[in-house]
Design a protein around this motif. Structure first.
Motif, PDB file in Angstrom:
ATOM      1  N   ASN A  94     -16.889  -5.304  10.188  1.00 48.31           N
ATOM      2  CA  ASN A  94     -16.698  -3.839  10.208  1.00 48.31           C
ATOM      3  C   ASN A  94     -15.313  -3.450   9.731  1.00 48.31           C
ATOM      4  N   GLU A  95     -14.331  -4.255  10.123  1.00 40.45           N
ATOM      5  CA  GLU A  95     -12.957  -3.979   9.713  1.00 40.45           C
ATOM      6  C   GLU A  95     -12.846  -4.031   8.202  1.00 40.45           C
ATOM      7  N   ILE A  96     -13.569  -5.030   7.623  1.00 37.09           N
ATOM      8  CA  ILE A  96     -13.521  -5.193   6.159  1.00 37.09           C
ATOM      9  C   ILE A  96     -14.135  -3.970   5.457  1.00 37.09           C
ATOM     10  N   ILE A  97     -15.269  -3.537   5.996  1.00 32.45           N
ATOM     11  CA  ILE A  97     -15.930  -2.362   5.392  1.00 32.45           C
ATOM     12  C   ILE A  97     -15.001  -1.144   5.450  1.00 32.45           C
ATOM     13  N   LYS A  98     -14.381  -0.973   6.661  1.00 32.35           N
ATOM     14  CA  LYS A  98     -13.467   0.171   6.839  1.00 32.35           C
ATOM     15  C   LYS A  98     -12.312   0.104   5.860  1.00 32.35           C
ATOM     16  N   LEU A  99     -11.772  -1.129   5.712  1.00 30.12           N
ATOM     17  CA  LEU A  99     -10.623  -1.336   4.828  1.00 30.12           C
ATOM     18  C   LEU A  99     -10.978  -0.997   3.375  1.00 30.12           C
ATOM     19  N   LYS A 100     -12.173  -1.540   2.957  1.00 34.05           N
ATOM     20  CA  LYS A 100     -12.590  -1.296   1.574  1.00 34.05           C
ATOM     21  C   LYS A 100     -12.721   0.211   1.301  1.00 34.05           C
ATOM     22  N   ALA A 101     -13.351   0.909   2.277  1.00 33.92           N
ATOM     23  CA  ALA A 101     -13.564   2.369   2.104  1.00 33.92           C
ATOM     24  C   ALA A 101     -12.230   3.097   1.961  1.00 33.92           C
ATOM     25  N   SER A 102     -11.274   2.776   2.864  1.00 38.40           N
ATOM     26  CA  SER A 102      -9.987   3.491   2.803  1.00 38.40           C
ATOM     27  C   SER A 102      -9.217   3.150   1.546  1.00 38.40           C
ATOM     28  N   LEU A 103      -9.420   1.881   1.047  1.00 36.74           N
ATOM     29  CA  LEU A 103      -8.767   1.482  -0.202  1.00 36.74           C
ATOM     30  C   LEU A 103      -9.304   2.282  -1.380  1.00 36.74           C
ATOM     31  N   GLU A 104     -10.682   2.348  -1.444  1.00 34.75           N
ATOM     32  CA  GLU A 104     -11.325   3.108  -2.527  1.00 34.75           C
ATOM     33  C   GLU A 104     -10.840   4.562  -2.497  1.00 34.75           C
ATOM     34  N   ASP A 105     -10.783   5.100  -1.278  1.00 31.57           N
ATOM     35  CA  ASP A 105     -10.361   6.496  -1.065  1.00 31.57           C
ATOM     36  C   ASP A 105      -8.959   6.720  -1.633  1.00 31.57           C
ATOM     37  N   TYR A 106      -8.048   5.821  -1.218  1.00 33.99           N
ATOM     38  CA  TYR A 106      -6.659   5.908  -1.687  1.00 33.99           C
ATOM     39  C   TYR A 106      -6.601   5.756  -3.189  1.00 33.99           C
ATOM     40  N   PHE A 107      -7.368   4.728  -3.736  1.00 34.38           N
ATOM     41  CA  PHE A 107      -7.275   4.416  -5.146  1.00 34.38           C
ATOM     42  C   PHE A 107      -7.758   5.590  -6.013  1.00 34.38           C
ATOM     43  N   SER A 108      -8.907   6.163  -5.575  1.00 37.60           N
ATOM     44  CA  SER A 108      -9.415   7.275  -6.402  1.00 37.60           C
ATOM     45  C   SER A 108      -8.402   8.457  -6.422  1.00 37.60           C
ATOM     46  N   ALA A 109      -7.777   8.686  -5.254  1.00 35.40           N
ATOM     47  CA  ALA A 109      -6.765   9.765  -5.205  1.00 35.40           C
ATOM     48  C   ALA A 109      -5.581   9.438  -6.110  1.00 35.40           C
ATOM     49  N   ALA A 110      -5.152   8.145  -6.058  1.00 38.19           N
ATOM     50  CA  ALA A 110      -4.001   7.710  -6.856  1.00 38.19           C
ATOM     51  C   ALA A 110      -4.325   7.795  -8.345  1.00 38.19           C
ATOM     52  N   MET A 111      -5.605   7.427  -8.673  1.00 35.36           N
ATOM     53  CA  MET A 111      -6.044   7.429 -10.066  1.00 35.36           C
ATOM     54  C   MET A 111      -6.006   8.842 -10.640  1.00 35.36           C
ATOM     55  N   GLU A 112      -6.557   9.725  -9.831  1.00 30.87           N
ATOM     56  CA  GLU A 112      -6.610  11.116 -10.312  1.00 30.87           C
ATOM     57  C   GLU A 112      -5.199  11.676 -10.532  1.00 30.87           C
ATOM     58  N   THR A 113      -4.346  11.475  -9.560  1.00 32.33           N
ATOM     59  CA  THR A 113      -2.971  11.965  -9.672  1.00 32.33           C
ATOM     60  C   THR A 113      -2.292  11.365 -10.900  1.00 32.33           C
ATOM     61  N   SER A 114      -2.471  10.040 -11.076  1.00 34.26           N
ATOM     62  CA  SER A 114      -1.808   9.333 -12.167  1.00 34.26           C
ATOM     63  C   SER A 114      -2.304   9.856 -13.513  1.00 34.26           C
ATOM     64  N   GLN A 115      -3.679  10.078 -13.626  1.00 32.29           N
ATOM     65  CA  GLN A 115      -4.232  10.555 -14.894  1.00 32.29           C
ATOM     66  C   GLN A 115      -3.639  11.908 -15.250  1.00 32.29           C
ATOM     67  N   ARG A 116      -3.552  12.766 -14.262  1.00 33.10           N
ATOM     68  CA  ARG A 116      -2.988  14.085 -14.540  1.00 33.10           C
ATOM     69  C   ARG A 116      -1.524  13.963 -14.969  1.00 33.10           C
ATOM     70  N   MET A 117      -0.812  13.083 -14.330  1.00 33.35           N
ATOM     71  CA  MET A 117       0.607  12.952 -14.671  1.00 33.35           C
ATOM     72  C   MET A 117       0.767  12.353 -16.057  1.00 33.35           C
ATOM     73  N   VAL A 118      -0.149  11.412 -16.428  1.00 29.75           N
ATOM     74  CA  VAL A 118      -0.089  10.849 -17.787  1.00 29.75           C
ATOM     75  C   VAL A 118      -0.335  11.953 -18.813  1.00 29.75           C
ATOM     76  N   LYS A 119      -1.222  12.888 -18.482  1.00 33.19           N
ATOM     77  CA  LYS A 119      -1.509  13.979 -19.432  1.00 33.19           C
ATOM     78  C   LYS A 119      -0.359  14.985 -19.483  1.00 33.19           C
ATOM     79  N   GLY A 120       0.634  14.837 -18.661  1.00 37.77           N
ATOM     80  CA  GLY A 120       1.819  15.699 -18.719  1.00 37.77           C
ATOM     81  C   GLY A 120       1.725  16.873 -17.786  1.00 37.77           C
ATOM     82  N   GLU A 121       0.751  16.837 -16.888  1.00 36.44           N
ATOM     83  CA  GLU A 121       0.594  17.954 -15.950  1.00 36.44           C
ATOM     84  C   GLU A 121       1.710  17.929 -14.914  1.00 36.44           C
ATOM     85  N   THR A 122       2.234  19.095 -14.585  1.00 30.15           N
ATOM     86  CA  THR A 122       3.259  19.219 -13.548  1.00 30.15           C
ATOM     87  C   THR A 122       2.907  20.396 -12.665  1.00 30.15           C
ATOM     88  N   GLY A 123       3.752  20.709 -11.814  1.00 28.64           N
ATOM     89  CA  GLY A 123       3.569  21.918 -11.014  1.00 28.64           C
ATOM     90  C   GLY A 123       3.109  21.636  -9.606  1.00 28.64           C
TER      91      GLY A 123
END
Lengths: 464, 150
Positions: A94-123
């Motif tokens: 169960n711990e592993i499942i929880k960990l994987k979920a929170s990792l995916e959650d963090y990663f998708s958020a990080a990915m989105e932020t990073s993509q926007r920043m690569v495109k030059g978005e600010t604000g």
């Protein structure tokens, strides 16, 4: 004795068992630590590193404005996930499942932020996303830490237990060593003492055999080589005893049976002389005389042998005996029997001993008769009797100034039928001193003589 | 009383001959009857076996008994004599060559009246027989046995 040895062995085995048990426990605990705690620690370290790698690869991509770099960080994330899967055996599912979920959650958020920043978005929107991403990172990290966490108290307890067991084990080993040394030393000492005591018993028994006491037996203790030695010594003594008895009864019966024919020879020689005396020629008479003399001599020898044999079988009864009185009485008897032979004598007064009065009378009579006899051709014959102390024992002596004998034949002095003078010189049958020696031996004493031809003889004896 | 006799129990022929001679030499008028072994001695005294026809009441003045004898030895013969009512008072003189304490004491315990060791020399033997005859036939008063009353 046996119980004590058993108890000691039991204690010994007990200590060794406890020690063995403690060692086994230590090994078990050590293995447990190796199998449970070390993988967790390693896992936590690896996960942490790779988790950092994700952030680093995204940050690098953002600062380089590199779209491909972003795609690559997906691989970094997948590597981490694969690593987490490896931990399936040691960490709760169960711990592993929880960990994987929170990792995916963090990663998708990080990915989105990073993509926007690569495109030059600010604000403000970016700041908001970054904040959200940051909080998800904290959550993911916490989950990560949770997976590799372990109970430090338990580990600590395990190490403490190992340490204390090792300590107890060392303590027991020390005691086992001390115990072993004490055991070995005491067993050697006890065994040595017992051994020496038993050897002493055997040697005393053998000494008594040597003195001719075959009635006693060496006591048999145990079932080892020493007891076998005793058994064999006893067997040997029994054999000697039976041989001695055989010889005694043989010499007795031979002597006894020889007496009858001697009696016949003497009887019929006498009958011949008496009944046919006038008819016998003088030559024949002289031959007959020789036959009679020889038979008489043989008779005396046989009687001497019988006397010796009887003496051999006599038990002695020791009591207080006044040797001086026996010496004086014997001298007076000899004086009365042979008044022509004037002997000057000096007898020490009140020489008392413990011995058999009858047998000591035989000793003194024989010795004094010898002194009397061998001083017959001496000009001023003298006989001395006395005693002296020598090496803690009393030595009695009887000295004459008679014929003496050659000391080189002294070994024959006490032999049966052994004579050191011819019969024409001094009469005798060679039984007297053999008898004397046997009586002295029976008393546990010793007899010896010193002599010089023409000067005289001294007999010395002790009485046990 | 002239038919009185002395019984000699002796297996050695020489000793018997010398005893007979000694009896003659010492002028003992009694007859000397000789038996050769212990069994014959018992037969003679109790009138059994080949002596079955002998007169039971005709007992010897005394018995000269050797100890070393064939069949029954002197000790056994003496015991038989002492056990029987008719002979328990019969004088028995042991005449032997044994000087053993064992033989001596056993003989007296069994009821011997005297114990004499055979001397080696004939002269002494004749003296001895003379003395025994003088003592037991003349000086000593023997108990009244059955035969004496008969």
């Amino acid at each position: 004795m046996n119980l004590m040895v058993l108890a000691v062995v039991a204690v010994f085995i007990g200590l060794m068992t406890i020690n063995g048990y403690l060692s086994a426990q230590t090994v078990k605990q050590t293995l447990m630590i190796r199998d449970n705690y070390i993988p967790l620690v390693e896992l936590g370290y690896r996960l942490e590193t790779q988790f950092e790698n994700i952030s680093l690869s995204l940050r690098d991509a953002v600062s380089a404005q590199d779209q491909n770099g972003l795609e690559e960080s997906i691989n970094v994330k997948n590597e981490l996930l694969a690593e987490i899967d490896k931990a399936a055996g040691i960490v709760d599912e169960n711990e592993i499942i929880k960990l994987k979920a929170s990792l995916e959650d963090y990663f998708s958020a990080a990915m989105e932020t990073s993509q926007r920043m690569v495109k030059g978005e600010t604000g403000e929107k970016i700041v908001e996303l970054m904040t959200e991403m940051q909080s998800k990172r904290v959550l993911a990290h916490a989950a990560l830490m949770n997976v590799s966490k372990f109970d430090r108290t338990k580990l600590n307890d395990a190490f403490t237990a190992i340490a204390s067991r090792q300590e107890r084990s060392a303590f027991i080993r020390l005691w086992v060593t001390i115990f072993s040394v004490v055991l070995i030393v005491s067993v050697s000492v006890i065994t040595g003492r017992v051994f020496i005591a038993r050897l002493d018993t055997i040697s005393k028994g053998l000494a008594r055999f040597g003195e001719g006491d075959f009635k006693q037996k060496i006591p048999i203790t145990g079932h080892d080589e020493l007891s076998r030695l005793s058994v064999h010594a006893n067997m040997m003594a029994a054999r000697i005893q039976s041989l001695v008895k055989e010889i005694e009864s043989f010499s007795y019966s031979v002597a006894h049976d020889l007496r009858a024919p001697v009696r016949s020879i003497l009887g019929f020689s006498d009958a011949l002389t008496e009944d046919f005396g006038e008819k016998i020629p003088d030559d024949a008479k002289s031959y007959l005389n020789r036959i009679t003399n020889a038979a008489q001599k043989m008779g005396h020898m046989i009687d001497g042998l019988l006397g010796l044999s009887r003496l051999n079988r006599t038990t002695i009864f020791k009591q207080d005996v006044n040797l001086s009185k026996i010496v004086l009485d014997t001298l007076i008897t000899l004086e009365e029997a042979e008044p022509k032979h004037k002997v000057q004598y000096s007898v020490a007064e009140n020489v008392h001993v413990k011995g058999d009065p009858k047998l000591l009378d035989v000793v003194i009579t024989n010795l004094i008769s010898n002194a009397w006899k061998f001083s017959r051709h001496t000009r001023e014959p003298q006989i001395l009797f006395g005693s002296k102390q020598e090496n803690h024992s009393t030595v009695f002596y009887l000295t004459d100034n008679g014929a003496g004998f050659d000391m080189s034949y002294s070994d024959k002095l006490f032999g049966t039928f052994q004579r050191l003078h011819s019969e024409s010189e001094f009469e005798g049958h060679g039984i007297g001193l053999a008898t004397v020696k046997q009586i002295i031996d029976k008393h546990g004493g010793r007899i010896w003589a010193e002599s010089e031809i023409g000067k005289g003889t001294t007999f010395y004896f002790t009485l046990g | 009383m002239s038919n009185k006799f002395v019984l000699l129990v002796e297996d050695n022929e020489d000793d018997e001959l010398l005893a007979v001679r000694a009896f003659k030499k010492s002028n003992i008028k009694k007859e000397l009857v000789v038996v050769r072994d212990g069994a014959e001695a018992v037969d003679f005294i109790f009138c059994t076996g080949k002596y079955a026809l002998r007169d039971k009441n005709h007992l010897p003045e005394f018995v000269l008994l050797d100890l070393k004898l064939p069949k029954l030895d002197g000790h056994q013969v003496l015991s038989r004599i002492r056990k029987s009512e008719a002979t328990k008072l019969l004088p028995v003189i042991i005449l032997t060559s044994s000087e053993e304490e064992h033989d001596l004491n056993k003989s007296y315990l069994n009821g011997a009246n005297s114990y004499i060791v055979k001397p080696l020399e004939a002269v002494n033997f004749i003296d001895l027989i003379r003395n025994v005859g003088l003592y037991w036939l003349e000086l000593n008063k023997s108990p009244i046995t059955k035969s004496a009353m008969a």
